[in-house]
Scaffold this motif. Sequence first.
Motif, PDB file in Angstrom:
ATOM      1  N   MET A  66       0.819  -1.216   0.000  1.00 31.92           N
ATOM      2  CA  MET A  66       0.000   0.000   0.000  1.00 31.92           C
ATOM      3  C   MET A  66       0.850   1.262   0.000  1.00 31.92           C
ATOM      4  O   MET A  66       0.443   2.300  -0.531  1.00 31.92           O
ATOM      5  CB  MET A  66      -0.948  -0.008   1.208  1.00 31.92           C
ATOM      6  CG  MET A  66      -2.057  -1.038   1.098  1.00 31.92           C
ATOM      7  SD  MET A  66      -3.310  -0.916   2.415  1.00 31.92           S
ATOM      8  CE  MET A  66      -2.414  -1.591   3.802  1.00 31.92           C
ATOM      9  N   MET A  67       2.034   1.193   0.582  1.00 36.17           N
ATOM     10  CA  MET A  67       2.885   2.373   0.603  1.00 36.17           C
ATOM     11  C   MET A  67       3.413   2.733  -0.780  1.00 36.17           C
ATOM     12  O   MET A  67       3.729   3.902  -1.039  1.00 36.17           O
ATOM     13  CB  MET A  67       4.054   2.172   1.564  1.00 36.17           C
ATOM     14  CG  MET A  67       3.669   2.273   3.030  1.00 36.17           C
ATOM     15  SD  MET A  67       2.898   3.862   3.466  1.00 36.17           S
ATOM     16  CE  MET A  67       4.237   5.014   3.120  1.00 36.17           C
ATOM     17  N   LEU A  68       3.490   1.774  -1.691  1.00 36.16           N
ATOM     18  CA  LEU A  68       3.970   2.073  -3.047  1.00 36.16           C
ATOM     19  C   LEU A  68       3.076   3.095  -3.747  1.00 36.16           C
ATOM     20  O   LEU A  68       3.565   4.135  -4.210  1.00 36.16           O
ATOM     21  CB  LEU A  68       4.081   0.776  -3.857  1.00 36.16           C
ATOM     22  CG  LEU A  68       5.189  -0.191  -3.425  1.00 36.16           C
ATOM     23  CD1 LEU A  68       5.100  -1.482  -4.247  1.00 36.16           C
ATOM     24  CD2 LEU A  68       6.567   0.452  -3.597  1.00 36.16           C
ATOM     25  N   PRO A  69       1.761   2.872  -3.871  1.00 38.71           N
ATOM     26  CA  PRO A  69       0.915   3.888  -4.506  1.00 38.71           C
ATOM     27  C   PRO A  69       0.785   5.156  -3.675  1.00 38.71           C
ATOM     28  O   PRO A  69       0.616   6.247  -4.231  1.00 38.71           O
ATOM     29  CB  PRO A  69      -0.440   3.186  -4.671  1.00 38.71           C
ATOM     30  CG  PRO A  69      -0.440   2.091  -3.661  1.00 38.71           C
ATOM     31  CD  PRO A  69       0.985   1.646  -3.570  1.00 38.71           C
ATOM     32  N   ILE A  70       0.853   5.033  -2.348  1.00 36.70           N
ATOM     33  CA  ILE A  70       0.760   6.236  -1.515  1.00 36.70           C
ATOM     34  C   ILE A  70       1.942   7.162  -1.786  1.00 36.70           C
ATOM     35  O   ILE A  70       1.791   8.392  -1.845  1.00 36.70           O
ATOM     36  CB  ILE A  70       0.678   5.847  -0.023  1.00 36.70           C
ATOM     37  CG1 ILE A  70      -0.710   5.262   0.287  1.00 36.70           C
ATOM     38  CG2 ILE A  70       0.949   7.047   0.878  1.00 36.70           C
ATOM     39  CD1 ILE A  70      -0.868   4.740   1.696  1.00 36.70           C
ATOM     40  N   ARG A  71       3.122   6.591  -1.969  1.00 37.98           N
ATOM     41  CA  ARG A  71       4.302   7.418  -2.258  1.00 37.98           C
ATOM     42  C   ARG A  71       4.319   7.913  -3.699  1.00 37.98           C
ATOM     43  O   ARG A  71       4.715   9.051  -3.968  1.00 37.98           O
ATOM     44  CB  ARG A  71       5.584   6.629  -1.966  1.00 37.98           C
ATOM     45  CG  ARG A  71       5.801   6.365  -0.489  1.00 37.98           C
ATOM     46  CD  ARG A  71       7.207   5.873  -0.218  1.00 37.98           C
ATOM     47  NE  ARG A  71       7.407   5.594   1.201  1.00 37.98           N
ATOM     48  CZ  ARG A  71       7.656   6.527   2.113  1.00 37.98           C
ATOM     49  NH1 ARG A  71       7.720   7.799   1.748  1.00 37.98           N
ATOM     50  NH2 ARG A  71       7.830   6.188   3.382  1.00 37.98           N
ATOM     51  N   SER A  72       3.900   7.082  -4.638  1.00 36.13           N
ATOM     52  CA  SER A  72       3.976   7.474  -6.047  1.00 36.13           C
ATOM     53  C   SER A  72       2.885   8.463  -6.441  1.00 36.13           C
ATOM     54  O   SER A  72       3.065   9.248  -7.377  1.00 36.13           O
ATOM     55  CB  SER A  72       3.892   6.236  -6.945  1.00 36.13           C
ATOM     56  OG  SER A  72       2.640   5.582  -6.795  1.00 36.13           O
ATOM     57  N   ALA A  73       1.759   8.433  -5.740  1.00 35.73           N
ATOM     58  CA  ALA A  73       0.653   9.353  -6.040  1.00 35.73           C
ATOM     59  C   ALA A  73       0.363  10.174  -4.791  1.00 35.73           C
ATOM     60  O   ALA A  73      -0.751  10.159  -4.261  1.00 35.73           O
ATOM     61  CB  ALA A  73      -0.584   8.580  -6.487  1.00 35.73           C
ATOM     62  N   ASP A  74       1.369  10.923  -4.343  1.00 38.27           N
ATOM     63  CA  ASP A  74       1.196  11.709  -3.131  1.00 38.27           C
ATOM     64  C   ASP A  74       0.489  13.020  -3.433  1.00 38.27           C
ATOM     65  O   ASP A  74       0.083  13.288  -4.572  1.00 38.27           O
ATOM     66  CB  ASP A  74       2.532  11.937  -2.432  1.00 38.27           C
ATOM     67  CG  ASP A  74       3.516  12.741  -3.280  1.00 38.27           C
ATOM     68  OD1 ASP A  74       3.130  13.228  -4.369  1.00 38.27           O
ATOM     69  OD2 ASP A  74       4.678  12.897  -2.840  1.00 38.27           O
TER      70      ASP A  74
END
Length: 468
Positions: A431-439
């Motif tokens: 979940m942290m992958l999309p949270i970081r990439s689409a901040d």
Amino acid sequence: MSRLVVVSNRVAPIKEGKVAAGGLAVGVYDALRSSGGIWFGWNGEVTATPTLSSETHGNITYATLGLTRRDYDNYYRGFSNATLWPIFHYRIDLSRYRREEYEGYRQVNHMLAEQLQPLLRPDDVIWVHDYHLIPFADECRRLGIRNRIGFFLHIPFPAPEILTAIPPHNELFKTLCSYDLVGFQTEVDRQAFEDYITREVRGLVGADGSMTAYGHNFRAKVYPIGVMPDEIQQTAASYKGRRNLIGRKASGEPCQTIISVDRLDYSKGLVERFNAYEELLNRFPEHRRNVQFVQIAPTSRSDVKTYQNIRQQLETQAGHINGRYAELDWMPLHYLNRSHERRILMGLFRNACIGLVTPLRDGMNLVAKEYVAAQNPDNPGVLVLSRFAGAARELNGALIVNPYDTAGMAEALDRALRMPLNERKERYESMMLPIRSADLASWRDNFLQDLRGPNTRTVRAEKIIRVV
């Protein structure tokens, strides 16, 4: 770089040049600070004599004005929140339509455009936010304003069959086509808008994805709003105060905690959530005394009867659950009807083993992303997330539930309470992958880059195909 002019229903509170630390406020503030500009909108006051006032901090001017009681009742309480809000959240049963409220809604949008016009420069870029201001660009065009104007919808955009329940839907959504760029939270929302344009009004879709309707050529794209994960992680990890609020029983023994934070609203699925928690305690008695549920739900629109009713219903449910299951040293449900500082919330998120986010319909729901971002990477909690939140399309590491399925939600809570550490870590990292990439910065920068890009308002017939 051209100035940015942000138009929103409410302008974030100003205190020594700083704005409130909410997602939208922070994203807008950073954009304004980098380019300079104006934040324009309602100041939240109801007054007999509204006057425009401005206050400048650094390179940002906050231009605000009040509303008359009649405008507040028709524009805000009426058409915006008694018609648009329930229908956009698929609650036709809770919506109402009154012609005078729609006319008041249009009149306030016209008045706001008139108030903004003298403040504009020819190269300003205007970014309009949310359902209160759908006709704003159309009113600007009628006044001769030719600046780039973009619109972002923070709430869901429903299917055409739902939208047509609004009697003046054709007139209303014709005005949405006056924007140069219309942004949505998810592809589902954008597709619903395209379906309405192509099926209801026989609009056109270009080979490049642009749309043409009512003589206007414009673009509609997806911009999922995000959070600032590094700032959240730092705030959550550093907060040391009041840690005994959760995670302990009165005796001091450890207790797993489920946390939910929502504005008090029927779209958030609070009633269904309380039912699911009671079902958990009933079907899985081994969790009694070992789990507590903290629901923070600040009141909103307290002068609207629908919201008064849901508050009464939740208070009754909370009393029922605690009366049935509570013991002298254990309170199963903590239901709080007031706001808390952001730093406190991030600390509570980090110490809760489950984040329960189960709206019946939501545009994105940043609480879901904030909960995940606040977790301890070495011992993360589990996100239980409604399939009807926009965030569910990005956070595939969550346990996805249907909030209408009480038993299914209770089973998901049981699974989350039992989940081993290695699985929790895997889900957290995914979940942290999309949270970081689409901040939050990506959301803001991508929208403004597209809005400032090549003008698409000129219709090129040879590049347009008709959708049947």
